[in-house]
Design a protein around this motif. Structure first.
Motif, short mmCIF file in Angstrom:
data_model
loop_
_atom_site.label_atom_id
_atom_site.label_comp_id
_atom_site.label_asym_id
_atom_site.label_seq_id
_atom_site.Cartn_x
_atom_site.Cartn_y
_atom_site.Cartn_z
N ALA A 235 0.84 -1.20 0.00
CA ALA A 235 0.00 0.00 0.00
C ALA A 235 0.87 1.25 0.00
O ALA A 235 0.57 2.24 -0.68
CB ALA A 235 -0.93 -0.01 1.21
N GLU A 236 1.98 1.20 0.75
CA GLU A 236 2.88 2.37 0.78
C GLU A 236 3.55 2.57 -0.58
O GLU A 236 3.71 3.69 -1.06
CB GLU A 236 3.93 2.18 1.87
N ALA A 237 3.92 1.46 -1.21
CA ALA A 237 4.56 1.56 -2.52
C ALA A 237 3.59 2.14 -3.55
O ALA A 237 3.97 2.96 -4.39
CB ALA A 237 5.05 0.19 -2.97
N ILE A 238 2.34 1.74 -3.45
CA ILE A 238 1.34 2.26 -4.39
C ILE A 238 1.16 3.76 -4.18
O ILE A 238 1.09 4.54 -5.13
CB ILE A 238 0.02 1.48 -4.24
N ALA A 239 1.12 4.16 -2.90
CA ALA A 239 1.00 5.59 -2.60
C ALA A 239 2.19 6.36 -3.18
O ALA A 239 2.05 7.49 -3.65
CB ALA A 239 0.91 5.80 -1.09
N ARG A 240 3.36 5.73 -3.15
CA ARG A 240 4.57 6.38 -3.61
C ARG A 240 4.63 6.44 -5.15
O ARG A 240 5.01 7.46 -5.71
CB ARG A 240 5.78 5.57 -3.09
N TYR A 241 4.25 5.35 -5.80
CA TYR A 241 4.54 5.24 -7.24
C TYR A 241 3.37 5.54 -8.16
O TYR A 241 3.56 5.76 -9.35
CB TYR A 241 5.04 3.82 -7.56
N PHE A 242 2.15 5.47 -7.65
CA PHE A 242 1.00 5.65 -8.55
C PHE A 242 0.66 7.13 -8.67
O PHE A 242 0.93 7.91 -7.76
CB PHE A 242 -0.21 4.84 -8.05
N PRO A 243 0.08 7.53 -9.77
CA PRO A 243 -0.17 8.96 -10.00
C PRO A 243 -1.31 9.50 -9.16
O PRO A 243 -2.08 8.73 -8.58
CB PRO A 243 -0.53 9.01 -11.48
N ALA A 244 -1.44 10.80 -9.15
CA ALA A 244 -2.53 11.46 -8.43
C ALA A 244 -3.85 10.96 -8.97
O ALA A 244 -3.97 10.63 -10.15
CB ALA A 244 -2.42 12.97 -8.62
N PRO B 133 -7.19 6.67 -12.11
CA PRO B 133 -7.95 7.78 -12.71
C PRO B 133 -8.96 7.22 -13.70
O PRO B 133 -8.69 6.26 -14.41
CB PRO B 133 -6.86 8.60 -13.40
N ARG B 134 -10.14 7.84 -13.76
CA ARG B 134 -11.28 7.25 -14.44
C ARG B 134 -11.03 6.91 -15.91
O ARG B 134 -11.63 5.97 -16.44
CB ARG B 134 -12.50 8.19 -14.29
#
Lengths: 497, 497
Positions: A391-400, A418-419
């Protein structure tokens, strides 16, 4: 083994109780990130336990990323890295429809055993987290004593195993007798037999939305309609929507639900919802098929209750398996079909008759000796830590614009992108790099999850896995930055290749 | 292993060739009951083999009750005890109908594992005839080397096992590739998946009459109609009746057939019938589901061909299993679904996903090392001898008016009783004395086999078994001597008890 011994075998060890107290203090804010914790000696005196128990408590918390050890300084409350916001519940509902799984998803299903994939596609703990050596020893010993297991079988399954399953059911709040359990070839056969016991082609089922794609496929193969009920990624099925969907008598034949840490969301239905749900369905004469396959993989201290534990009239058909927790290769599942027992037992005879005895007896002994509980404690701690890392990695690497609800147990993580990002395209591109990600479209007959993906965190957290998530984040970012279009030519070509 | 070695592994040993020559001489009348046979020394010189090979040939024949050893006099052609005349073929046909298994038969099915029954109800060789010790050794060895079989599985089954099955298929005249085989949970799942691959609820199937009751039950559970085609107890399905039944295009969706030694009759369809049947069904676009589960249990020298071996277009779905020949408890079956492969594979995933690897690998190694062929030779000889003993006992103990066609392979014997004897009553009375006899009514949706019974001869021939058959003969005699009435009050009460 008497009842007291049975209960004490499942109670957590002392160091975990101490660790849980500290975790609660962190969760309540009494201890804050960066705070120094008592020394090992102080902790041991405070709780009147040995130094080694106190140390074990800190190591356990360290493994869960809740505390940090600083050499020569002691233990500190860890900084919690920020996670993504939670997806919002979309309460729109579509009518019941026959399932028609599309080509992309068919393809997805045939590559789920890509041996190079990391994270793997398939929801199962890493081999290193499974008790292979112990099972191997038990197999050797039971094979030595029971050559006759090659020649015979028990129609409804090993009596010893059904005994152990019944004994444990009490932990989930349900009372089961061994003779009301049917052993099956894995969890899927359990659900399959339950479905066939209460439904006929053309009937309508209620399922969570999103739900496990295999359930949609089984419904397709049996000619059943599915009505998807919006489900919150944290609290599961919307009771209001279920109420609405089942008001017309006879419209819905059965619910197929995973109230505890379902695939793909990892949500947990609150206890009072469970109670209300069972009462409502009993009143409306809608059968419940409950899969509790992830129920023992809880991250909280307590094993959550099953729907079955609120069942007074035998309406709930409880299905489970040891394929996620202990031995995916053993293919051992079970169903407690309540008042449909005779029907389910007859269908088992008409489908695959019986299951091999050797693995059933190994599993029974593993449970009887307490190896199962010991294993589950270690497994839960590892999964909880791996989930946090992912979950932390996703927060770090995935876009806004991405969202994630932290799973509360199980093996799976459900991520909103994103949609305008098409998750089938994410799937197709990631697949080329052996990154196992399931497209959200596989988990619904609607198109509403086309911008979601599912990841599983059964793999050990390693720099290689971190790198794979970084790469996945880049793929998602590149698609998010592009103009919204729908499935591109390139992805379409990739999927056809 | 190269092809030559594979072939020689399946060729009979020298002593069996010599024994077969003597058997043919007896069958042709060149040698007659009571004739003295050459001495062991003379036989060894005549065939230029060792004395021990010649002796082995006589012992083999003695075991098959074909010759007798008289101390100090040598070997003599045995008196063949008279057997019963063969049942006559009843060519009446009824229309296709939905199956509705009645209560008596339901009950029959739930007591098939009475552990005290002798003969047993269940069609399987006695434990002493199964290779338990060898399988136990292989299990220990493979378990030692492969702890990972607990944690993983192969979707369509072990590659090694599919390889061995494909390699052996050549013996039955069929060419199979490993990748067109799907491993199943026993023979029933194979047929079940094949049925679901080609039929939908309401469709009509053709089956032999009588046929295995489990096939009728599966059809019932899937909402399929069954059209029963008269079958000769020696030559199997009537092709004329099949021709008639399938003339109208689309009336029949599939045939479910056991051309080799089916349950319950042990008949053998002549090769030219097989060829004609496959051609006729291909022309009429009727799929064939073939079970060859008894095909390797032939009493003649040659393994009979399968329908699959005459299949040119992938219309035949060949099902088989090792549950009768090697390891009932392993629950390993397989299906080669021809052109329906993708459908069947998908249905397997939607039903029970996969089977445990350990037993599959044990079975593959047992076949690869030649243990399977060695075992089959011994098993066939034992079954042939047991069948002969049982047929003679029936001729001795059963009343006038009974008929029996000597089975040509497999495990089962089908006996016609005097027409007014209700076999459900025989079943109910025999059951009280733990004598396993299946009522003929279980093998048809019609009432035409109500005066037939099925026995299985997998049990070792012992004085105790002889006594059980004598007792069964008394039960049948007492019912035959009574006025014809239908199911008596007493039997009805027994069945309800």
């Amino acid at each position: 083994m008497d009842d007291d011994a049975a209960l004490s075998a499942t109670a957590p060890p002392l160091y975990q109780k101490i660790a849980a107290l500290i975790e609660r203090a962190i969760a309540s804010g009494a201890l804050r990130p960066g705070d120094r914790l008592p020394s090992v000696r102080a902790l041991s005196q405070q709780h009147q336990v040995s130094m080694s128990t106190a140390l074990q408590a800190y190591r356990w918390l360290e493994n869960r990323s809740a505390v940090l050890a600083r050499p020569k300084s002691g233990y500190f409350v860890a900084q919690q890295r920020p996670l993504l916001p939670e997806p919002q519940l979309d309460l729109r509902m579509e009518g019941a429809s026959f399932v028609n799984i599309d080509q992309v998803l068919q393809e997805f299903l045939y590559i789920v055993d890509d041996p190079l994939a990391l994270p793997r596609f398939h929801a199962a703990p890493a081999r290193a987290l499974l008790p292979e050596t112990k099972l191997q020893q038990l197999t050797a010993s039971i094979n030595r004593r029971h050559p006759e297991y090659a020649s015979g079988y028990a129609m409804t399954g090993s009596a010893a195993l059904r005994q152990e399953i019944a004994r444990r059911a009490i932990n989930s709040g349900a009372q089961l007798r061994p003779e009301e359990i049917v052993i099956t070839n894995g969890g899927m056969e359990a659900i399959y037999l339950a479905l066939r016991s209460v439904s006929s082609p053309g009937d309508t089922l209620v399922m969570e939305s999103p739900t496990y794609f295999h359930l949609l496929q089984v419904s397709e193969s049996l000619g059943l309609k599915v009505l998807e009920i919006p489900s919150h990624p944290r609290t599961g099925l919307s009771l209001e929507a279920l109420d609405l969907a089942t008001q017309q008598a006879g419209a819905v034949k059965a619910c197929v639900l995973l109230p505890n840490f379902p695939n793909p969301t990892g949500s947990l239905m609150p206890q009072e919802h469970k109670q209300q749900l069972v009462a409502m369905m009993a009143e409306r004469q809608v059968s419940i098929i409950e899969s509790d396959i992830y129920g023992e993989m809880h991250f909280g201290e307590q094993r959550p209750p099953t729907l079955k534990s609120f069942d007074r009239k035998g309406d709930v058909m409880l299905c489970s398996a040891f394929t996620k927790t202990v031995a995916p290769g053993y293919r051992i599942g079970w169903v407690a079909p309540g008042r449909h027992l005779l029907k389910t037992r007859a269908l088992k005879m008409r489908t695959s008759v019986a299951c091999p005895m050797l693995q059933q007896e190994v599993m029974a002994q593993f449970m009887r000796e307490g190896g199962y509980d010991h294993h589950l404690r270690k497994l839960r701690a590892a999964l909880r830590s791996q989930a946090r890392h992912m979950a932390e990695a996703i927060a770090r690497y995935f876009p806004a614009g991405c969202r994630l609800s932290m799973p509360q147990g199980g093996l799976l993580m459900w991520i909103e992108l994103p949609r305008h990002v098409d998750s089938r395209e994410v799937f197709a591109l990631a697949r080329l790099e052996h990154i196992g990600v399931a497209p959200g479209a596989a988990f619904s007959t609607s198109r509403r999850f086309d911008h979601f993906v599912r990841l599983q965190y059964g793999d050990l957290w390693t720099p290689k896995l971190d790198a794979a998530l970084r790469r996945l984040g880049q793929i998602v970012t590149s698609l998010a930055e592009r103009e919204p279009t729908g499935l591109t030519q390139r992805a379409a070509a990739l999927l056809r290749a």
